[in-house]
Design a protein around this motif. Structure first.
Motif, short mmCIF file in Angstrom:
data_model
loop_
_atom_site.label_atom_id
_atom_site.label_comp_id
_atom_site.label_asym_id
_atom_site.label_seq_id
_atom_site.Cartn_x
_atom_site.Cartn_y
_atom_site.Cartn_z
N LEU A 61 142.57 93.18 -88.51
CA LEU A 61 143.54 92.45 -89.31
C LEU A 61 143.51 90.96 -89.00
O LEU A 61 143.59 90.13 -89.91
N GLU A 98 142.30 98.17 -85.01
CA GLU A 98 142.92 97.80 -86.29
C GLU A 98 143.57 96.43 -86.19
O GLU A 98 143.44 95.60 -87.11
N THR A 110 140.30 95.29 -92.77
CA THR A 110 141.16 96.45 -92.58
C THR A 110 140.29 97.62 -92.11
O THR A 110 139.05 97.53 -92.12
#
Length: 127
Positions: free
Chosen positions: A63, A59, A68
């Motif tokens: 980012l 994750e 996402t």
């Protein structure tokens, strides 16, 4: 198209010649990710904890690439003991329950460190 290489700062990246993730256009590929911080394995002996930690690292890379978890269309899960599939699957499901990317889980004979139980790759397409 512009290529964006995302580094996690791991010493292995320069040694082996890879990036944690690469974005070209709206596609992000995240390299095989394990539960490591520096030379330390996080969640030793615990497939659930290692999966959770690896997904957190994925994750973070997404980012940095402008994506996402919602953009993930595929994950690939490599485990050293397929009998641990439920613990690994539970951690994966907690993150992807509503997203439901295509996924594969396979047993491999070993990962780079014998304390590692899980390695995960991800592909994302930014909408």
């Amino acid at each position: 198209m512009i290529r964006q290489n995302i580094s996690s700062g791991a010493v292995w990246e320069d040694l082996v010649g890879y990036s944690r993730a690469v974005r070209i256009g709206n596609i992000v590929e995240v390299a095989g990710t394990t539960a490591t911080e520096g030379d330390e394995v996080i969640g030793k002996g615990d497939a659930y904890a290692q999966t959770t930690y690896a997904l957190q690292k994925i994750e973070k890379a997404l980012l940095q690439a402008g994506a996402t978890l919602q953009d993930v269309i595929r994950t690939r899960i490599f485990v050293t003991d397929i009998s641990q599939w439920e613990a690994v699957g539970r951690a994966h499901g907690e993150v992807f329950q509503s997203i439901k990317p295509a996924t594969t889980m396979v047993q491999v004979s070993a990962l780079i460190n014998p304390e590692l139980l899980v390695e995960i790759e991800a592909t994302a397409i930014i909408g």
